[in-house]
Design a protein around this motif. Structure first.
Motif, mmCIF file in Angstrom:
data_model
loop_
_atom_site.group_PDB
_atom_site.id
_atom_site.type_symbol
_atom_site.label_atom_id
_atom_site.label_comp_id
_atom_site.label_asym_id
_atom_site.label_seq_id
_atom_site.Cartn_x
_atom_site.Cartn_y
_atom_site.Cartn_z
ATOM 1 N N ASP A 23 0.831 -1.205 0.000
ATOM 2 C CA ASP A 23 0.000 0.000 0.000
ATOM 3 C C ASP A 23 0.869 1.258 0.000
ATOM 4 O O ASP A 23 0.571 2.226 -0.702
ATOM 5 C CB ASP A 23 -0.936 0.019 1.214
ATOM 6 C CG ASP A 23 -2.076 -0.985 1.092
ATOM 7 O OD1 ASP A 23 -2.326 -1.483 -0.029
ATOM 8 O OD2 ASP A 23 -2.720 -1.260 2.126
ATOM 9 N N THR A 24 1.933 1.232 0.788
ATOM 10 C CA THR A 24 2.838 2.386 0.852
ATOM 11 C C THR A 24 3.510 2.614 -0.491
ATOM 12 O O THR A 24 3.582 3.752 -0.969
ATOM 13 C CB THR A 24 3.897 2.183 1.960
ATOM 14 O OG1 THR A 24 3.226 2.028 3.216
ATOM 15 C CG2 THR A 24 4.856 3.356 2.032
ATOM 16 N N LEU A 25 3.988 1.543 -1.110
ATOM 17 C CA LEU A 25 4.633 1.671 -2.423
ATOM 18 C C LEU A 25 3.645 2.205 -3.457
ATOM 19 O O LEU A 25 4.000 3.067 -4.279
ATOM 20 C CB LEU A 25 5.217 0.337 -2.873
ATOM 21 C CG LEU A 25 6.346 -0.224 -2.011
ATOM 22 C CD1 LEU A 25 6.764 -1.609 -2.498
ATOM 23 C CD2 LEU A 25 7.539 0.717 -1.967
ATOM 24 N N ALA A 26 2.411 1.719 -3.398
ATOM 25 C CA ALA A 26 1.385 2.202 -4.332
ATOM 26 C C ALA A 26 1.107 3.688 -4.106
ATOM 27 O O ALA A 26 0.945 4.447 -5.069
ATOM 28 C CB ALA A 26 0.108 1.385 -4.175
ATOM 29 N N LYS A 27 1.074 4.111 -2.852
ATOM 30 C CA LYS A 27 0.837 5.522 -2.541
ATOM 31 C C LYS A 27 2.002 6.381 -3.040
ATOM 32 O O LYS A 27 1.787 7.463 -3.605
ATOM 33 C CB LYS A 27 0.636 5.701 -1.025
ATOM 34 C CG LYS A 27 0.403 7.125 -0.603
ATOM 35 C CD LYS A 27 -0.893 7.681 -1.173
ATOM 36 C CE LYS A 27 -1.143 9.086 -0.646
ATOM 37 N NZ LYS A 27 -2.234 9.755 -1.328
ATOM 38 N N ILE A 28 3.224 5.905 -2.864
ATOM 39 C CA ILE A 28 4.398 6.640 -3.356
ATOM 40 C C ILE A 28 4.321 6.777 -4.876
ATOM 41 O O ILE A 28 4.542 7.865 -5.417
ATOM 42 C CB ILE A 28 5.705 5.938 -2.930
ATOM 43 C CG1 ILE A 28 5.867 6.006 -1.407
ATOM 44 C CG2 ILE A 28 6.916 6.540 -3.644
ATOM 45 C CD1 ILE A 28 6.926 5.070 -0.861
ATOM 46 N N ASP A 29 3.990 5.693 -5.555
ATOM 47 C CA ASP A 29 3.889 5.733 -7.016
ATOM 48 C C ASP A 29 2.753 6.659 -7.469
ATOM 49 O O ASP A 29 2.881 7.357 -8.478
ATOM 50 C CB ASP A 29 3.700 4.322 -7.583
ATOM 51 C CG ASP A 29 4.940 3.459 -7.419
ATOM 52 O OD1 ASP A 29 6.054 4.018 -7.235
ATOM 53 O OD2 ASP A 29 4.809 2.222 -7.461
ATOM 54 N N GLU A 30 1.672 6.672 -6.709
ATOM 55 C CA GLU A 30 0.561 7.569 -7.026
ATOM 56 C C GLU A 30 0.992 9.035 -6.878
ATOM 57 O O GLU A 30 0.703 9.870 -7.744
ATOM 58 C CB GLU A 30 -0.613 7.269 -6.093
ATOM 59 C CG GLU A 30 -1.844 8.112 -6.333
ATOM 60 C CD GLU A 30 -2.963 7.785 -5.352
ATOM 61 O OE1 GLU A 30 -3.675 8.725 -4.956
ATOM 62 O OE2 GLU A 30 -3.112 6.606 -4.979
ATOM 63 N N LEU A 31 1.682 9.343 -5.788
ATOM 64 C CA LEU A 31 2.185 10.704 -5.596
ATOM 65 C C LEU A 31 3.154 11.084 -6.720
ATOM 66 O O LEU A 31 3.130 12.207 -7.221
ATOM 67 C CB LEU A 31 2.873 10.833 -4.234
ATOM 68 C CG LEU A 31 1.946 10.807 -3.013
ATOM 69 C CD1 LEU A 31 2.762 10.629 -1.729
ATOM 70 C CD2 LEU A 31 1.102 12.068 -2.953
ATOM 71 N N HIS A 32 3.991 10.133 -7.121
ATOM 72 C CA HIS A 32 4.928 10.368 -8.233
ATOM 73 C C HIS A 32 4.155 10.723 -9.501
ATOM 74 O O HIS A 32 4.489 11.698 -10.184
ATOM 75 C CB HIS A 32 5.803 9.139 -8.465
ATOM 76 C CG HIS A 32 6.671 9.245 -9.669
ATOM 77 N ND1 HIS A 32 7.874 9.905 -9.661
ATOM 78 C CD2 HIS A 32 6.497 8.800 -10.939
ATOM 79 C CE1 HIS A 32 8.397 9.862 -10.879
ATOM 80 N NE2 HIS A 32 7.584 9.183 -11.663
#
Length: 165
Positions: A23-32
């Motif tokens: 979930d954290t990685l997905a959120k980081i990628d979304e912010l990117h």
């Protein structure tokens, strides 16, 4: 009964952590994807404290990617060359941390190479020729781990195009 509960918890905790990490990685990628590079980098670095080695590698290469983007933005704003170079150097440091956490993570090598390449473009090709060999080695390492990584081929092609000989 108590033993079964302990065994069940022992098996479930890593699954929960992995789901939380995903979930954290997905959120980081979304912010990117939204262009919120500073927020993405901050989230990645905050998550490192509770991550295992493979997750740390994923978080650190993302921090490296976001730092490269922040360097590009600093250049677009016309910031001083020395400040921009330091940003790309920090991106290389994050990639080094990713490599140390998981040497089999090809994207750590890719983002280190990309930060080196951007550093070289800002510094000037003739002033950064000594960075070409390490950059090439990183890209070759990336491709040895994932021969189907088109971005690595693209950057390697740019390196060959830009450099004499």
């Amino acid at each position: 009964m108590r033993r079964m509960l302990i065994v069940a918890l022992t098996l479930l905790v890593p699954l929960c952590l992995s789901a939380a990490a995903a979930d954290t990685l997905a959120k980081i990628d979304e912010l990117h994807d939204q262009g919120k590079y500073g927020d993405a980098r901050t989230l990645a670095l905050e998550a490192v404290a509770s991550a295992g080695p493979a997750e740390k590698a994923e978080l650190y290469w993302r921090a490296s990617r976001e730092t490269l983007e922040l360097g590009d933005e600093a250049e677009d704003r016309g910031e001083a060359k020395d400040a921009i170079l330091k940003i790309f150097e920090k991106g290389q440091e994050y990639a080094d941390m990713a490599i140390a956490a998981d040497p089999q993570n090809n994207l750590a090598y890719y983002w280190k190479s990309s930060n080196i390449g951007r550093w070289g473009q800002v510094k000037g090709i003739l002033n950064s020729l000594f960075k070409a060999a390490p950059m090439k080695e990183l890209l070759v390492k990336d491709l040895s781990l994932d021969g189907n990584h088109p971005d690595a081929y693209f950057v390697l092609g740019q390196l060959y195009r830009e450099l004499p000989g």
